[in-house]
Design an enzyme around this catalytic site. Structure first.
Site, mmCIF file in Angstrom:
data_model
loop_
_atom_site.group_PDB
_atom_site.id
_atom_site.type_symbol
_atom_site.label_atom_id
_atom_site.label_comp_id
_atom_site.label_asym_id
_atom_site.label_seq_id
_atom_site.Cartn_x
_atom_site.Cartn_y
_atom_site.Cartn_z
ATOM 1 N N HIS A 1 0.840 -1.207 0.000
ATOM 2 C CA HIS A 1 0.000 0.000 0.000
ATOM 3 C C HIS A 1 0.871 1.250 0.000
ATOM 4 C CE1 HIS A 1 -3.708 2.289 1.159
ATOM 5 N NE2 HIS A 1 -2.780 3.120 1.626
ATOM 6 N N GLU A 2 1.856 1.285 0.883
ATOM 7 C CA GLU A 2 2.695 2.482 0.978
ATOM 8 C C GLU A 2 3.591 2.628 -0.244
ATOM 9 O OE1 GLU A 2 1.782 4.460 3.109
ATOM 10 O OE2 GLU A 2 0.674 3.115 4.433
ATOM 11 N N GLU B 1 -5.764 7.420 -1.929
ATOM 12 C CA GLU B 1 -5.991 6.297 -1.023
ATOM 13 C C GLU B 1 -6.728 5.164 -1.736
ATOM 14 O OE1 GLU B 1 -4.820 5.636 1.872
ATOM 15 O OE2 GLU B 1 -3.770 7.558 1.985
ATOM 16 N N HIS C 1 1.781 4.377 -2.990
ATOM 17 C CA HIS C 1 1.653 5.829 -2.854
ATOM 18 C C HIS C 1 2.794 6.570 -3.553
ATOM 19 C CE1 HIS C 1 -1.916 6.550 -0.605
ATOM 20 N NE2 HIS C 1 -1.565 5.820 0.446
#
Length: 554
Positions: free
Chosen positions: A479-480, A502, A483
């Protein structure tokens, strides 16, 4: 009218007048003091007038009004009249500006209200009830407004960039032979518009300019949410000094900075954009359309490690006994909210020999394939872009380091270290070139309020992801990493649309994680459908238990 806001409930006013003037580069020179829980020093800001300012006639004519219509007052920082017990100076490098700290705990002159930006500016979250017009406050002088909260601002001055050796190469006009405001502003304009290929030279000159002497103090005032600066006689953004130095210190209660202890009981400090972005770390322009680069020098006790959202893997430079200096820089223009720093007794976790050490060589694209994948030129503003770098297109796993308190070394070895290469590789296989050239990962203290946070070149992870099986750690890491593309390389134009980055990161965490696990297509689909079902159930629960006004996007 003083604005009383609850950051957990209310939208915060974006005060900076980015329609009129834009920060193009920040140079920070800071000292971290764990005893006083203060970060102090200087920040030099380099400006360019905003594109839309020239369309407005003369100086900004509207006035910033409180309910009583009282004019905003400006002050110069008064010298200390009484002895001070703390005589540390702000900077060991710029001796001509050293002075004793005398502004800690000064009274905040709250009582003014407003969002000083243009109503059409895509600033996002500021409610109209907090707005007032950008104004000249009873004079014909241009007013610079910066987002600022919980800071002690001690002095603001213009920087004499013309005094930097060799800077005359940036003075194109033969008419400008006498040092003047026009000459200094031309120098800054030429410096901030240098071609991307000269970024190293540009950073060197930024550093030189940041250490140049001051050439006159500027009037300034602060209220709860802003720092307001003007120069007598500067009637437009074009006339306003394009390089200014602000002497300031943070406050222990500032909500951009978290002073705490790590899992080994050692003192540490870290910053994160939530809940008020970085306005309690340094005066800045916070609307996400205000894109800038930065470089920072941070001094701390030699026993500490300084990590930052910077392109270079900085190493400490020993200064006087017991003190070290760290320097980081960023050449991709980014919102000020993405600036991140973490100082603590972190230990670099070295990975054991793993199965992925030859992965990049095995799966890297050939140059011809890489060229085929990246046809065309990026449409963003000019900077040293990795998407246009042929060597970067074949770098499947970017250089990375993992830091944590020493007591978590076993957990990091067992879980996190072996997951980083396959997760980076999976992201590359789906999206291609990594937007950033390197990555640091830090296991942050136990009071960190979420599972993770991504900033340029650095990811904060909660210690919670180290427990149990690898699934939680792997999905959160993915997930990170996502980003880097969605939220950092590209992002929402204003804060109301943060759900977009997000949403993309949440979707891609499943895609990346399935690739990292090398799941068969039907297994990946089953896993993603299960995750989607769980998210749907959680969303339903949140809707049932949330106030109606919290369920509607503005």
């Amino acid at each position: 009218m003083d604005i009383k806001l609850d950051p957990s409930r209310d939208d915060l006013p974006l005060m900076a007048n980015t329609s009129h003037i834009l920060v193009k580069h920040y140079v920070l020179d800071l000292d971290v003091d764990f005893e006083s829980q203060i970060i102090e020093g200087t920040i030099v800001l380099f400006f360019e007038p905003g594109d839309r300012f020239e369309k407005q006639s003369g100086s900004t004519k509207d006035t910033c009004r409180s309910e009583s219509n009282e004019a905003c007052s400006f002050r110069m920082p008064a010298p200390c009249q009484s002895p001070v017990t703390d005589t540390r100076t702000f900077s060991s490098k710029t001796g001509y500006n050293d002075f004793a700290i005398c502004g800690k705990g000064e009274k905040d002159t709250s009582g003014k209200d407003g969002n000083h930006d243009n109503p059409e500016q895509a600033s996002g979250i500021s409610s109209s009830k907090y707005r007032c017009d950008t104004g000249n406050h009873g004079s014909e002088d241009f007013l610079l407004v910066l987002d600022c909260c919980d800071l002690s601002v001690l002095k603001v001055e213009e920087v004499d960039v013309a005094a930097v050796p060799g800077i005359d190469k940036f003075t194109r006009s033969p008419k400008l032979t006498v040092v003047s405001e026009e000459l200094r502003n031309q120098i800054v304009h030429e410096l901030v518009t240098l071609p991307a290929g000269r970024w190293r030279e540009q950073l060197d000159y930024y550093a030189g300019c940041s250490q140049a002497p001051g050439c006159g103090e500027l009037l300034f005032d602060t209220d709860t949410w802003s720092l307001q600066i003007r120069k007598t006689g500067a009637q437009t953004a074009t006339d306003f000094p394009h390089a200014i130095r602000i002497w300031y210190s943070t406050k222990p209660q500032g909500r951009s900075v978290t002073w705490t202890s790590d899992q080994s009981g050692r003192p540490c400090v870290y910053t994160m954009g939530s809940p008020i972005n970085n306005r309690a770390l340094f005066p800045c322009q916070e609307p996400p359309v205000a894109m800038s680069t930065w470089q920072a020098t941070v001094r701390a006790a030699a026993s500490f490690v300084v990590l930052m959202s910077g392109e270079n893997p900085a190493k400490p430079t020993q200064l006087r006994e017991g003190c070290a200096s760290w320097h980081y820089y960023v050449t991709m223009p980014m919102p000020a909210s993405t600036f991140t720093i973490a100082v603590g007794s972190w230990t670099e976790m070295k990975p054991e020999p793993c199965l992925f050490k030859d992965l990049a060589a095995e799966r890297a694209l050939s140059p011809s394939e890489a060229d085929f994948r990246y046809v065309g030129v990026c449409g963003h503003t000019e900077y040293p872009c990795r998407f246009q770098n042929p060597s970067a297109t074949t770098q499947e796993i970017v250089p990375h380091r993992v830091f944590a308190p020493v007591c978590l070394q076993g957990a990091c070895q067992e879980t996190l270290l072996r997951l980083v290469p396959p997760c980076l590789s999976a992201a590359y296989s789906i999206l291609g070139t990594h937007p950033f050239s390197r990555l640091d990962i830090l296991i942050v203290p136990a009071n960190f309020p979420s599972l993770g946070m991504a900033s340029p070149h650095i990811i904060f992870l909660s210690q919670s992801v180290l427990t149990g099986a690898s699934h939680l750690c792997g999905t959160r890491l993915c997930h990170e990493i996502a980003h880097a593309w969605f939220g950092l390389a590209i992002g929402a134009r204003d804060w109301t649309e943060e759900w977009l980055s997000e949403g993309f990161a949440t979707h891609l965490e499943d895609v990346f994680w399935a690739e990292a696990q090398q799941l068969a297509p039907h297994e990946a689909q089953e896993q993603q459908e299960l995750k989607a079902c769980l998210r749907w159930c959680r969303l339903q629960d949140e809707v049932r238990n949330s106030p109606e006004e919290m369920q509607v996007l503005r």
